[in-house]
Design an enzyme around this catalytic site. Structure first.
Site, short mmCIF file in Angstrom:
data_model
loop_
_atom_site.label_atom_id
_atom_site.label_comp_id
_atom_site.label_asym_id
_atom_site.label_seq_id
_atom_site.Cartn_x
_atom_site.Cartn_y
_atom_site.Cartn_z
CE LYS A 1 3.25 -8.28 2.64
NZ LYS A 1 3.37 -7.06 2.06
CD GLN B 1 0.01 -4.33 0.24
OE1 GLN B 1 0.63 -5.07 1.55
NE2 GLN B 1 0.72 -5.12 -0.92
CG ASP C 1 7.70 -2.97 3.41
OD1 ASP C 1 7.68 -4.15 3.27
OD2 ASP C 1 7.06 -2.50 2.92
#
Ligand code: NAP
Length: 303
Positions: free
Chosen positions: A49, A93, A116
């Site tokens: 990422k 995460q 997200d």
């Protein structure tokens, strides 16, 4: 011959779309990633990422609290990131250590910075088809269907898996594309018969090569979300029973990646399918970048 749906091409198209939008912003977009502990798989995801951000000119910051973090300490980190104007996206995460309340952490992220698309406000926006960040992997699959001009409206889409991050948002996005959608899970009766009704079959159950010929309607479009690393030779031999080249590759490397559908059966029965690796996998980070850019666009216009 089944058509192979190359996720790399779709990823490149998404990233290409991001570039001029980033250039048009008054400042670079900013993404903060909170990586708790030292989970090796999470470290690889986060590294990828960060790399994608650097290549696009998105500023990224990784916060790495120890495994021993409490929920209260994690919430404090998120609150601090919420308050920083140059941060457009915050990502915690997963998975988190058992002592941390993951739901609470996700709830603390400001919905406008939730790149997200996991916050209940953004899930509500998804369900009611209002603008907002969409869960990255399912949104990437919709992009892939559009890229390859695969018709969805009126077709029966069967989604296997009902997780909050893949199955449910996937089903909702397909519904918004006017598919007739069936969602399956571990309690579904006669899963094979239900899957065989799918003109479009999305496999997101996390079981290596589980959906084989018995589950695939001839000519279906098969989208395989699964990423499973097989390190057991017997299992590899069972999956690749008619593909000596694949088994040789396994013997050289000691492991092989397979999806949730049976790779040989899919290639034989589908009209089009996403391979593993190289299908759905590349899409997720690309959509994360796009969500970050869109968040920056919304937030810059606010000021
Ligand atoms: P998850 O949270 O474990 O959810 C799995 C879902 O599949 C659950 O809803 C479960 O049903 C269902 N399921 C499990 N076994 C089943 C069976 N035998 N028959 C029918 N349904 C079954 O997994 P996830 O996070 O959604 O991920 C799914 C897969 O996608 C995994 O392989 C994961 O590694 C992969 N993934 C890939 C990406 C990517 O970027 N390509 C992103 C995310 C995930 P219940 O609800 O009844 O338990």
């Amino acid at each position: 011959m089944a058509r192979i749906l190359d996720g790399g091409r779709v990823r490149d198209a998404i990233l290409q779309e991001c570039r001029p939008r980033i250039a048009a912003l008054p400042r670079p977009p900013g993404l903060a990633v909170v990586l708790v502990g030292r989970d090796p798989a999470s470290e690889i995801y986060v590294r990828n990422k960060v790399k994608a951000c650097a290549e696009l000119g998105i500023l990224s910051e990784t916060i790495t609290p120890p495994d021993s973090i409490t929920t209260a300490e994690l919430l404090e980190i998120v609150r601090e990131l919420n308050s920083r104007p140059e941060i457009d996206g915050i990502l915690v995460q997963m998975p988190l250590p058992a002592q941390v309340d993951a739901r609470q952490a996700l709830l603390e992220i400001l919905p406008e910075k939730d790149v997200d698309g996991f916050h209940p406000c953004n899930v509500g926006a998804l369900v009611t088809n209002r603008p907002g960040p969409r869960s990255c992997t399912p949104a990437g699959i919709i992009r892939l269907l559009r890229y390859y001009e695969i018709p969805v409206a009126g077709r029966h889409a069967v989604v296997v898996g009902r997780s909050d991050i893949v199955g449910k948002p996937m089903a909702m996005l397909l519904l918004h594309e006017n598919a007739t959608v069936t969602i399956c899970h571990s309690k579904t009766r006669d899963l094979a018969a239900v899957c065989r009704q799918g003109d479009i079959l999305v496999a997101a159950l996390g079981r290596p090569a589980a959906l084989d010929a018995e589950y695939i309607k001839p000519g279906a479009v098969v989208l395989d979300v699964g990423i499973n690393r097989i390190a057991d030779r017997e299992e590899a031999a069972r999956i690749f029973r008619n593909a000596p080249a694949k088994l040789e590759a396994f013997d050289r490397k000691g492991n092989v990646l397979v999806g949730d559908t049976h790779p040989l059966d899919v290639a034989e029965m589908a009209s089009a399918y996403t391979p593993v690796p190289g299908g759905v996998g590349p899409l997720t980070i690309a959509v994360l970048m796009l969500n970050t850019v869109e968040s920056a666009e919304r937030r810059c216009r606010l000021r």
